[in-house]
Design a protein around this motif. Structure first.
Motif, PDB file in Angstrom:
ATOM      1  N   MET A  45       0.841  -1.195   0.000  1.00  0.00           N
ATOM      2  CA  MET A  45       0.000   0.000   0.000  1.00  0.00           C
ATOM      3  C   MET A  45       0.881   1.252   0.000  1.00  0.00           C
ATOM      4  SD  MET A  45      -2.825   1.269   2.819  1.00  0.00           S
ATOM      5  CE  MET A  45      -3.836  -0.195   2.667  1.00  0.00           C
ATOM      6  N   ARG A  46       0.537   2.199  -0.849  1.00  0.00           N
ATOM      7  CA  ARG A  46       1.308   3.436  -0.907  1.00  0.00           C
ATOM      8  C   ARG A  46       0.931   4.356   0.250  1.00  0.00           C
ATOM      9  NH1 ARG A  46       0.599   4.714  -7.408  1.00  0.00           N
ATOM     10  NH2 ARG A  46       1.106   2.585  -8.121  1.00  0.00           N
ATOM     11  N   PRO A  47       1.850   5.184   0.708  1.00  0.00           N
ATOM     12  CA  PRO A  47       1.534   6.073   1.841  1.00  0.00           C
ATOM     13  C   PRO A  47       0.498   7.120   1.472  1.00  0.00           C
ATOM     14  CG  PRO A  47       3.687   6.606   0.915  1.00  0.00           C
ATOM     15  CD  PRO A  47       3.245   5.338   0.242  1.00  0.00           C
ATOM     16  N   PHE A  48      -0.269   7.551   2.475  1.00  0.00           N
ATOM     17  CA  PHE A  48      -1.265   8.601   2.282  1.00  0.00           C
ATOM     18  C   PHE A  48      -1.436   9.341   3.605  1.00  0.00           C
ATOM     19  CE2 PHE A  48      -3.508   4.631   3.245  1.00  0.00           C
ATOM     20  CZ  PHE A  48      -4.185   4.969   4.401  1.00  0.00           C
ATOM     21  N   ARG A  49      -1.982  10.541   3.520  1.00  0.00           N
ATOM     22  CA  ARG A  49      -2.328  11.300   4.718  1.00  0.00           C
ATOM     23  C   ARG A  49      -3.753  10.949   5.118  1.00  0.00           C
ATOM     24  NH1 ARG A  49      -3.223  16.034   4.038  1.00  0.00           N
ATOM     25  NH2 ARG A  49      -3.101  16.169   1.760  1.00  0.00           N
ATOM     26  N   PHE A  50      -4.004  10.988   6.407  1.00  0.00           N
ATOM     27  CA  PHE A  50      -5.318  10.647   6.949  1.00  0.00           C
ATOM     28  C   PHE A  50      -5.838  11.836   7.735  1.00  0.00           C
ATOM     29  CE2 PHE A  50      -7.960   8.855  10.387  1.00  0.00           C
ATOM     30  CZ  PHE A  50      -8.873   8.135   9.644  1.00  0.00           C
ATOM     31  N   VAL A  51      -7.009  12.359   7.346  1.00  0.00           N
ATOM     32  CA  VAL A  51      -7.587  13.501   8.043  1.00  0.00           C
ATOM     33  C   VAL A  51      -8.981  13.144   8.531  1.00  0.00           C
ATOM     34  CG1 VAL A  51      -6.223  15.204   6.781  1.00  0.00           C
ATOM     35  CG2 VAL A  51      -8.460  14.528   5.906  1.00  0.00           C
ATOM     36  N   GLU A  52      -9.397  13.738   9.653  1.00  0.00           N
ATOM     37  CA  GLU A  52     -10.695  13.464  10.249  1.00  0.00           C
ATOM     38  C   GLU A  52     -11.455  14.764  10.492  1.00  0.00           C
ATOM     39  OE1 GLU A  52     -10.846   9.654  12.947  1.00  0.00           O
ATOM     40  OE2 GLU A  52      -9.181  10.906  13.595  1.00  0.00           O
ATOM     41  N   PRO A  53     -12.111  15.286   9.498  1.00  0.00           N
ATOM     42  CA  PRO A  53     -12.921  16.494   9.706  1.00  0.00           C
ATOM     43  C   PRO A  53     -14.066  16.215  10.668  1.00  0.00           C
ATOM     44  CG  PRO A  53     -13.394  15.530   7.567  1.00  0.00           C
ATOM     45  CD  PRO A  53     -12.216  14.770   8.110  1.00  0.00           C
TER      46      PRO A  53
ATOM     47  N   SER B 202     -16.947  18.247  10.541  1.00  0.00           N
ATOM     48  CA  SER B 202     -18.155  18.812   9.956  1.00  0.00           C
ATOM     49  C   SER B 202     -18.180  18.524   8.470  1.00  0.00           C
ATOM     50  CB  SER B 202     -18.219  20.321  10.186  1.00  0.00           C
ATOM     51  OG  SER B 202     -17.235  20.983   9.414  1.00  0.00           O
ATOM     52  N   LEU B 203     -19.368  18.598   7.872  1.00  0.00           N
ATOM     53  CA  LEU B 203     -19.483  18.390   6.434  1.00  0.00           C
ATOM     54  C   LEU B 203     -18.731  19.465   5.663  1.00  0.00           C
ATOM     55  CD1 LEU B 203     -23.202  17.290   5.936  1.00  0.00           C
ATOM     56  CD2 LEU B 203     -21.147  15.962   5.417  1.00  0.00           C
ATOM     57  N   ALA B 204     -18.833  20.710   6.117  1.00  0.00           N
ATOM     58  CA  ALA B 204     -18.149  21.799   5.421  1.00  0.00           C
ATOM     59  C   ALA B 204     -16.649  21.568   5.385  1.00  0.00           C
ATOM     60  CB  ALA B 204     -18.465  23.127   6.105  1.00  0.00           C
ATOM     61  N   GLU B 205     -16.104  21.100   6.488  1.00  0.00           N
ATOM     62  CA  GLU B 205     -14.667  20.830   6.537  1.00  0.00           C
ATOM     63  C   GLU B 205     -14.302  19.664   5.625  1.00  0.00           C
ATOM     64  OE1 GLU B 205     -11.177  19.677   9.794  1.00  0.00           O
ATOM     65  OE2 GLU B 205     -13.263  19.913  10.452  1.00  0.00           O
ATOM     66  N   ALA B 206     -15.147  18.644   5.586  1.00  0.00           N
ATOM     67  CA  ALA B 206     -14.888  17.498   4.713  1.00  0.00           C
ATOM     68  C   ALA B 206     -14.901  17.905   3.246  1.00  0.00           C
ATOM     69  CB  ALA B 206     -15.925  16.406   4.969  1.00  0.00           C
ATOM     70  N   VAL B 207     -15.853  18.753   2.860  1.00  0.00           N
ATOM     71  CA  VAL B 207     -15.900  19.241   1.478  1.00  0.00           C
ATOM     72  C   VAL B 207     -14.651  20.047   1.155  1.00  0.00           C
ATOM     73  CG1 VAL B 207     -17.112  20.783  -0.119  1.00  0.00           C
ATOM     74  CG2 VAL B 207     -18.417  19.204   1.321  1.00  0.00           C
TER      75      VAL B 207
ATOM     76  N   ARG C 170      -9.833  11.157  -1.217  1.00  0.00           N
ATOM     77  CA  ARG C 170     -10.968  10.232  -1.322  1.00  0.00           C
ATOM     78  C   ARG C 170     -11.623  10.083   0.046  1.00  0.00           C
ATOM     79  NH1 ARG C 170     -12.413   5.643  -4.496  1.00  0.00           N
ATOM     80  NH2 ARG C 170     -14.511   5.091  -3.829  1.00  0.00           N
ATOM     81  N   LEU C 171     -12.936  10.014   0.042  1.00  0.00           N
ATOM     82  CA  LEU C 171     -13.677   9.824   1.279  1.00  0.00           C
ATOM     83  C   LEU C 171     -13.517   8.401   1.792  1.00  0.00           C
ATOM     84  CD1 LEU C 171     -17.005  11.629   0.342  1.00  0.00           C
ATOM     85  CD2 LEU C 171     -15.217  12.482   1.878  1.00  0.00           C
ATOM     86  N   LEU C 172     -13.453   8.279   3.114  1.00  0.00           N
ATOM     87  CA  LEU C 172     -13.363   6.976   3.768  1.00  0.00           C
ATOM     88  C   LEU C 172     -14.536   6.833   4.722  1.00  0.00           C
ATOM     89  CD1 LEU C 172     -11.675   4.379   4.402  1.00  0.00           C
ATOM     90  CD2 LEU C 172     -10.644   5.703   6.267  1.00  0.00           C
ATOM     91  N   ALA C 173     -15.362   5.805   4.508  1.00  0.00           N
ATOM     92  CA  ALA C 173     -16.477   5.531   5.421  1.00  0.00           C
ATOM     93  C   ALA C 173     -16.082   4.334   6.277  1.00  0.00           C
ATOM     94  CB  ALA C 173     -17.752   5.283   4.626  1.00  0.00           C
ATOM     95  N   GLY C 174     -16.698   3.155   6.049  1.00  0.00           N
ATOM     96  CA  GLY C 174     -16.283   1.970   6.799  1.00  0.00           C
ATOM     97  C   GLY C 174     -14.931   1.444   6.355  1.00  0.00           C
TER      98      GLY C 174
ATOM     99  N   LEU D 127      -6.787  10.486   2.534  1.00  0.00           N
ATOM    100  CA  LEU D 127      -8.081   9.877   2.833  1.00  0.00           C
ATOM    101  C   LEU D 127      -8.799  10.757   3.849  1.00  0.00           C
ATOM    102  CD1 LEU D 127      -7.441   6.024   3.110  1.00  0.00           C
ATOM    103  CD2 LEU D 127      -7.968   7.417   1.104  1.00  0.00           C
ATOM    104  N   VAL D 128     -10.034  11.100   3.518  1.00  0.00           N
ATOM    105  CA  VAL D 128     -10.835  11.990   4.361  1.00  0.00           C
ATOM    106  C   VAL D 128     -11.874  11.148   5.080  1.00  0.00           C
ATOM    107  CG1 VAL D 128     -12.310  14.024   4.405  1.00  0.00           C
ATOM    108  CG2 VAL D 128     -10.475  13.850   2.696  1.00  0.00           C
ATOM    109  N   SER D 129     -11.634  10.864   6.347  1.00  0.00           N
ATOM    110  CA  SER D 129     -12.548  10.031   7.121  1.00  0.00           C
ATOM    111  C   SER D 129     -13.814  10.801   7.484  1.00  0.00           C
ATOM    112  CB  SER D 129     -11.861   9.551   8.403  1.00  0.00           C
ATOM    113  OG  SER D 129     -12.786   8.905   9.253  1.00  0.00           O
ATOM    114  N   LEU D 130     -14.940  10.115   7.416  1.00  0.00           N
ATOM    115  CA  LEU D 130     -16.228  10.709   7.798  1.00  0.00           C
ATOM    116  C   LEU D 130     -16.679  10.264   9.189  1.00  0.00           C
ATOM    117  CD1 LEU D 130     -18.139  10.309   4.411  1.00  0.00           C
ATOM    118  CD2 LEU D 130     -17.040  12.374   5.312  1.00  0.00           C
ATOM    119  N   ALA D 131     -15.829   9.552   9.901  1.00  0.00           N
ATOM    120  CA  ALA D 131     -16.224   8.931  11.163  1.00  0.00           C
ATOM    121  C   ALA D 131     -16.591   9.935  12.242  1.00  0.00           C
ATOM    122  CB  ALA D 131     -15.108   8.021  11.659  1.00  0.00           C
ATOM    123  N   LYS D 132     -16.058  11.148  12.179  1.00  0.00           N
ATOM    124  CA  LYS D 132     -16.312  12.129  13.235  1.00  0.00           C
ATOM    125  C   LYS D 132     -17.252  13.254  12.810  1.00  0.00           C
ATOM    126  CE  LYS D 132     -12.134  11.283  15.918  1.00  0.00           C
ATOM    127  NZ  LYS D 132     -10.927  11.873  16.563  1.00  0.00           N
TER     128      LYS D 132
END
Length: 326
Positions: free
Chosen positions: A1-9, A11-16, A27-31, A49-54
């Protein structure tokens, strides 16, 4: 797997904004059960990867006088076990129960199930070029590995839509809510999915900087009932060879408001309005079920090694129609 940054916004506005900041590279990450498999197999690569968990509003699950409101991060296990999904909505719980295994259902989400990528053998092989990965043609067309491929609707690409929830939700007349830089929009779930004739490298109308936030299911008559049946090679864990979501209400012994949607047979969930029209106003007899099945599969053009799916689909359609009559 290639390296990537992981962010956890949070709010929806921050995720967008995170998606906007790196067009095509985030790319969005759900489950994660589908996306992480793609990353590990090097089918795709993203810088972020933009996590939607929070994002709290994405877990909202409400039953109101208008119907169901289901946030995109509601898990499949919640849909499977929630006691509020009874009567007309039991169809959705049945479809959720048919997904994979309990561990996947505990992690997988509603939005992820609707947005998952195809299970085609050639798409999932990193070293095999195919149209969905920018290749020149579809190797599956001349392959013996066609058991999961389409019966109809293939336009150069023959991968079948893999979602279990999508046929059930289309049968329930669901709509999806999307949010992006230009604001919010809604559309019928049936129009959310797009086939290879529109864009062979995409399966949904979701723009790269949009987020699927919720699914809304309208209030249905109390007498309306649906069911979901799924044929697969193993009894647990497998994707559908063919699936059927069907429903109707009975008034004076005849069918009203029929719905019939097939999964696993086309690049998108395949709703047959012709079959619905044949069933409406009829008693749900074995002969009516047979005619309905024939109409639903009238457009079938099986590949050399998957014609057996036509017989399975006919049997499942008839079975669902007669089960509801009982």
């Amino acid at each position: 797997m290639r390296p990537f940054r992981f962010v956890e916004p949070t709010s929806l506005a921050e995720a967008v904004r995170c998606l906007q900041a790196e067009p095509g590279k985030a790319r969005l990450l759900a489950g994660g059960s589908d996306l992480l498999a793609e990353l590990k197999d090097e089918l795709v690569a993203y810088d972020c990867l933009v996590s939607l968990a929070k994002v709290p509003e994405l877990t909202r699950f409400e039953v109101t006088e208008r119907g169901l409101y289901l946030g995109a991060m509601v898990t499949l296990a919640q849909l499977e076990h929630d006691p509020r999904l009874h009567g007309p909505y039991r169809l959705l719980a049945e479809a959720a129960r048919g997904v994979a295994v309990p561990e996947i259902r505990a992690q997988g989400t509603l939005g992820g199930n609707l947005c998952q990528r195809p299970r085609c053998f050639y798409y999932r092989q990193a070293l095999t070029p195919c149209l969905k990965k920018g290749g020149p043609d579809c190797p599956a067309r001349e392959s013996p590995y066609q058991q999961y491929l389409v019966l109809m609707g293939g336009a150069g690409c023959y991968s079948a839509h893999p979602s279990d929830l999508a046929p059930a939700l289309i049968a329930l007349d669901a709509e999806v809510d999307l949010v992006g830089p230009s604001g919010a929009r809604s559309l019928p779930l049936e129009r959310f999915f797009i086939g290879p004739e529109v864009d062979v490298q995409r399966e949904t109308a979701l723009a790269p900087d949009e987020i699927l936030t919720a699914v809304r299911v309208p209030l249905l008559p109390s007498g309306w009932r649906g069911t979901y049946l799924k044929a697969r090679e193993r009894t647990a864990g497998d994707f559908a060879v063919v699936s059927v979501a069907a429903g109707y209400a009975l008034e004076c012994g005849t069918v009203v408001q029929p719905r019939l949607v097939l999964g696993g047979v086309a690049p998108v969930p395949w709703r047959s309005r012709q079959a619905e029209a044949l069933l409406a106003g009829q008693a749900p007899t074995p002969e009516a079920a047979r005619r309905c099945a024939e109409a639903a599969l009238a457009a079938a053009q099986p590949l050399p090694h998957n014609a057996y799916k036509v017989d399975i689909a006919r049997a499942l359609i008839a079975r669902t129609i007669l089960a509801l009559a009982g």
